[in-house]
Write a protein that holds these residues in place. Structure first.
Motif: not given
Length: 93
Positions: A42-56
Motif C-alpha cells: 500500500t505504501i509503495a502504491r502511494s509513493h508510485g511504483m514507477t518512482a519506487l522502481s527507479k529509486e530501488t
C-alpha cells in the motif's frame, strides 16, 4: 435511492513521511507477515511504483510480485524499499 460507495484505499491518504511511518509502525507492532507485506504494498502504491522502481533499482514487475498478495519480499528488497521511502528499520527493547 441507493447510496454510492467506493472502496477505501489507504494509499490515497499516505501523504507525508510521518503518515507512512505511523501506518507501517501500526502493522509492525502486531501484524502478521502477510499484513506487513500488504502494508508495504500500500505504501509503495502511494509513493508510485514507477518512482519506487527507479529509486530501488528493482523492476516494477518484481516490486508488484514481492509486495503483492502472494509475495514474499527478501530482506534486500525490504531494505531497498524502506530506504527509498525515507524510512529506517529499527529494533528497540
Amino acid at each position: 435511492m441507493a447510496i454510492e460507495t467506493k472502496p477505501w484505499d489507504a494509499a490515497e491518504y499516505l501523504d507525508t513521511p510521518e503518515d507512512v511511518a505511523a501506518y507501517l509502525d501500526a502493522y509492525l507492532e502486531d501484524g502478521s507477515a502477510d499484513e506487513i507485506r500488504a502494508a508495504l504494498g500500500t505504501i509503495a502504491r502511494s509513493h508510485g511504483m514507477t518512482a519506487l522502481s527507479k529509486e530501488t533499482g528493482i523492476t516494477r514487475e518484481a516490486l508488484y510480485k514481492a509486495l503483492g498478495e502472494k509475495g514474499n519480499p527478501t530482506l534486500d528488497t525490504l531494505l531497498k524499499v524502506t530506504k527509498a521511502l525515507g524510512l529506517r528499520l529499527a529494533i528497540t527493547a
